[in-house]
Design an enzyme around this catalytic site. Structure first.
Site, PDB file in Angstrom:
ATOM      1  CG  HIS A  27      -0.095  13.504 -20.993  1.00 36.29           C
ATOM      2  ND1 HIS A  27       0.911  12.621 -21.331  1.00 36.29           N
ATOM      3  CD2 HIS A  27      -1.080  12.775 -20.412  1.00 36.29           C
ATOM      4  CE1 HIS A  27       0.551  11.395 -20.962  1.00 36.29           C
ATOM      5  NE2 HIS A  27      -0.649  11.467 -20.403  1.00 36.29           N
ATOM      6  CG  HIS A 257      -5.286  14.341 -18.878  1.00 40.57           C
ATOM      7  ND1 HIS A 257      -4.327  13.354 -18.919  1.00 40.57           N
ATOM      8  CD2 HIS A 257      -5.279  14.798 -17.608  1.00 40.57           C
ATOM      9  CE1 HIS A 257      -3.779  13.222 -17.726  1.00 40.57           C
ATOM     10  NE2 HIS A 257      -4.337  14.093 -16.911  1.00 40.57           N
ATOM     11  CD  GLU A 406       5.047   1.709   6.611  1.00 39.72           C
ATOM     12  OE1 GLU A 406       4.870   0.980   7.598  1.00 39.72           O
ATOM     13  OE2 GLU A 406       4.148   2.421   6.099  1.00 39.72           O
ATOM     14  CG  HIS A 468       3.635  -8.198  10.683  1.00 41.08           C
ATOM     15  ND1 HIS A 468       2.285  -8.110  10.455  1.00 41.08           N
ATOM     16  CD2 HIS A 468       3.991  -7.037  11.296  1.00 41.08           C
ATOM     17  CE1 HIS A 468       1.826  -6.962  10.924  1.00 41.08           C
ATOM     18  NE2 HIS A 468       2.841  -6.284  11.430  1.00 41.08           N
TER      19      HIS A 468
END
Length: 657
Positions: A27, A257, A406, A468
């Site tokens: 890149h 890129h 999280e 869950h």
């Protein structure tokens, strides 16, 4: 001849485009576009010493846009780090070259973390900046540095960036400075095809200071960095750049890129940049200027060492112990005494509570632990009585309220660990390891001692239902290289698993813990850490064994009760507890063979996916588990419904016998 700023920036551009071309992969666009920003930062502001790359008070530089790795490799080579060498750069992206496609921690001095998965560098840097503030609160001015991040459009698109910048702004981490490569280009083309976010407004909403500049104007770059250093908030510097700057026909387009420029465009770039030198050639005057820049902080490092040596000897010794990841004196004895106490006074508690009890022994002694939870403190039981919260006004605390973040929590814990002197642990529900997984993977790649406290480990959490209730999560974590997964069966195993995780200097650990109470199964004390072996014989057969029951966590209790019934019915049965498969697989062959045994009937019991258990029970063995999603009901009803009962275990063994 004196090297100009343009000469020095063009060196980065030339090395980057030449290395990518030689590799036929890479890149070049970001290194060429951000060369001016990087040149100003590394020659005037960044505090670093190539001869002492792990100087504790160095500024941290994190290349969050890790695909532009040649920018960092060029800077390390030019400023005088021992590695990479020019030959390493010529072998960019080749097998065994330290100049990998994306920067890898410990491959090269000066690479602060493994980057490439976009957004994680930024999120991890929040943990580094937090660690700096924690250490400044403990050690005073002797710890006082900045954390700089080079982030791209992709980093800011990733969801984890929201968690990270929100956390940093809330904590007021004013020594965190993000240099955004604002080039409006991604792989698919102009970013306007995918996003119309006002990033300046977004960061301001998260309580950041913001500055917008021309990323090719060295004076504006300098002024912005100096302004950021004085801000009382974290700072975003939006550096408006042209991707692939210097490639006259491709600059500003996505074609620069992620692909080599090609020989013709490189020749045109050399002409455009007035860079007539051969590939990988750096003129002496420019190299001298870069090497001089690399020595700019040499005196500061020496002065810091003198100030550090003048501190109280106990502070220095403890800090160095932490950096070496050595456990404090007395911790192992304290855990052993605690185990003796449990043998004398057994406890029936959930292993999440058992974890809190073990931390009650650990945290007062091991003061480098930084605990936390993703808005589940009361459920994860990660906060002990001696811990006070970390706030923007007081960094002397040791407990982080991470909020419902999280992924951000896990990434920040990596940053805390990488800073060197902290042992972070943080909790959420096991099912939400899915949110943490990319950061757990980086913990493993970087060999960082981070402990993930994952509670509510099975259908045993009950009525919250299948959304869950983790099913495949333990199996998937076991499949991840370089991670130690622990699923303890009782309060004693939990304490042993905690100690094993803390002793593991180069590996993250996941503690998989129950919501429901479990009987204490280990009633006879042993000084030996049996759980650290990963597996051991919990119950021997009375007579010549005909069956072996293997289990982890809450199901070990089922195995022990089934063992009693099978023995009573004339089927001598062994019980093997396997709290950590990874640890068990690391034991010698003789030990493993003894624990596994050679009984004709082998049955494994675990309230989760059955995948992987065949290695223990063999082709003819049976696994009692769950290979479908759960259901909403009280825990006891669910265990009955899914056949995780003593009666079913006994029936299964009898049928096999």
């Amino acid at each position: 001849m004196t090297a100009t700023h343009g000469d020095m920036a063009n060196t980065i551009r030339a090395l980057s485009m030449d290395a990518v071309q030689a590799a036929n992969s890479g890149h070049p666009g970001m290194p060429m576009g951000m060369a001016d920003v990087a040149t100003v930062l590394f020659t005037k502001y960044l505090k670093y010493d190539p001869k002492w790359p792990d100087w504790p008070n160095r500024d941290r530089f994190v290349l969050s846009a890790g695909h532009g790795s040649m920018l960092l490799y060029s800077l390390l080579y030019l400023t005088g780090y021992e590695n990479p060498t020019l030959d390493d750069i010529k072998n960019f992206r080749q097998l065994h070259s330290p100049c990998a496609g994306h920067p890898e921690y410990e491959e090269l001095p000066g690479v602060e973390m493994t980057t490439g998965p976009l957004g994680q560098g930024l999120a991890t840097a929040v943990g580094m900046a937090l660690a700096e503030r924690l250490s400044a609160a403990r050690c005073g001015d002797v710890i006082d540095h900045y954390t700089y991040v080079l982030a791209g459009d992709g980093c800011l698109m990733e969801g984890v960036s929201h968690e990270a910048i929100s956390m940093a702004g809330h904590l007021g981490l004013s020594k965190l400075i993000v240099l955004w490569d604002d080039n409006s280009i991604s792989i698919d083309g102009d970013t306007n095809i995918t996003t119309s976010d006002d990033q300046i407004a977004r960061f301001q909403a998260h309580n950041w200071h913001t500055i917008a500049i021309d990323g090719h104007d060295p004076d504006e770059i300098s002024a912005a960095i100096e302004e950021a250093q004085q801000a009382d908030k974290p700072t975003l510097i939006a550096c408006r750049t042209t991707i692939g700057y210097g490639a006259p026909n491709k600059q500003g387009t996505s074609s620069t890129h992620g692909a080599p420029l090609g020989d013709e465009e490189i020749a045109a770039a050399r002409k455009f940049l007035s860079w007539p030198h051969a590939p990988f050639e750096v003129p002496d005057n420019i190299m001298s200027a870069w090497r001089e820049a690399g020595e700019r902080s040499k005196q500061a490092a020496s002065d810091w060492k003198a100030a550090w040596d003048g501190l109280d000897a106990n502070i220095r010794a403890d800090f160095e112990r932490r950096l070496n990841k050595e456990l404090p004196a007395g911790l192992k004895d304290a855990i052993n005494d605690y185990k003796k106490q449990l043998a004398a006074e057994p406890k029936k508690v959930a292993t999440r509570k058992a974890s809190e009890m073990a931390l009650g022994v650990i945290n007062p002694i091991m003061t480098e632990t930084i605990g936390g939870s993703a808005d589940l403190t009361g459920s994860n039981n990660t906060k002990t009585a001696d811990m006070t919260p970390v706030t923007r006004d007081d960094f002397s605390g040791r407990y982080m309220y991470y909020g419902v973040r999280e992924f951000g929590m896990a990434a920040a814990m990596n940053g805390l660990a990488l800073h060197g002197e902290y042992m972070p642990y943080g909790g959420t529900f096991l099912v939400f390891t899915d949110y943490c997984r990319p950061a757990i993977r980086l913990s493993a790649l970087m060999k960082q001692r981070v402990v993930y406290v994952m509670t509510h480990d099975s259908i045993g959490l009950g009525e919250d239902g299948p959304t869950h209730q983790p099913i495949e999560h333990v199996a998937s974590l076991r499949a991840m290289p370089g991670v130690a997964v622990y699923r303890p069966a009782d309060v004693v195993e939990t304490a042993e698993c905690w100690l094993a995780a803390l002793e593991d200097k180069e590996r993250p650990s996941v503690l998989v813990l129950t919501r429901q109470n479990l009987e204490q199964l280990r009633l006879d004390h042993t000084d030996e850490n049996l759980s650290a072996k990963g597996g051991y014989i919990l119950k021997e057969a009375d007579g010549e064994a005909k069956a072996t029951l293997f289990a982890t966590g809450s199901e070990v209790e089922l195995a022990v009760k089934a063992h009693e019934e099978l023995q009573a019915s004339g089927i001598p049965t062994r019980v093997v507890s396997l709290p950590s498969w990874e640890r068990f697989n690391e034991q010698d062959e003789a030990y493993r063979a003894n624990v596994l045994g050679a009984t004709p009937v082998n049955v494994a019991i675990e309230a989760g996916a059955t995948q992987g258990w065949e290695r223990f029970v063999g082709r003819d063995g049976t696994v009692i588990g769950i290979d479908r999603f759960g259901a909403s009901a009280p825990a006891g009803d669910l265990f009955n419904y899914f056949g995780l009962t003593v009666d079913n275990v006994v029936k299964t063994v009898k049928n096999k016998v």
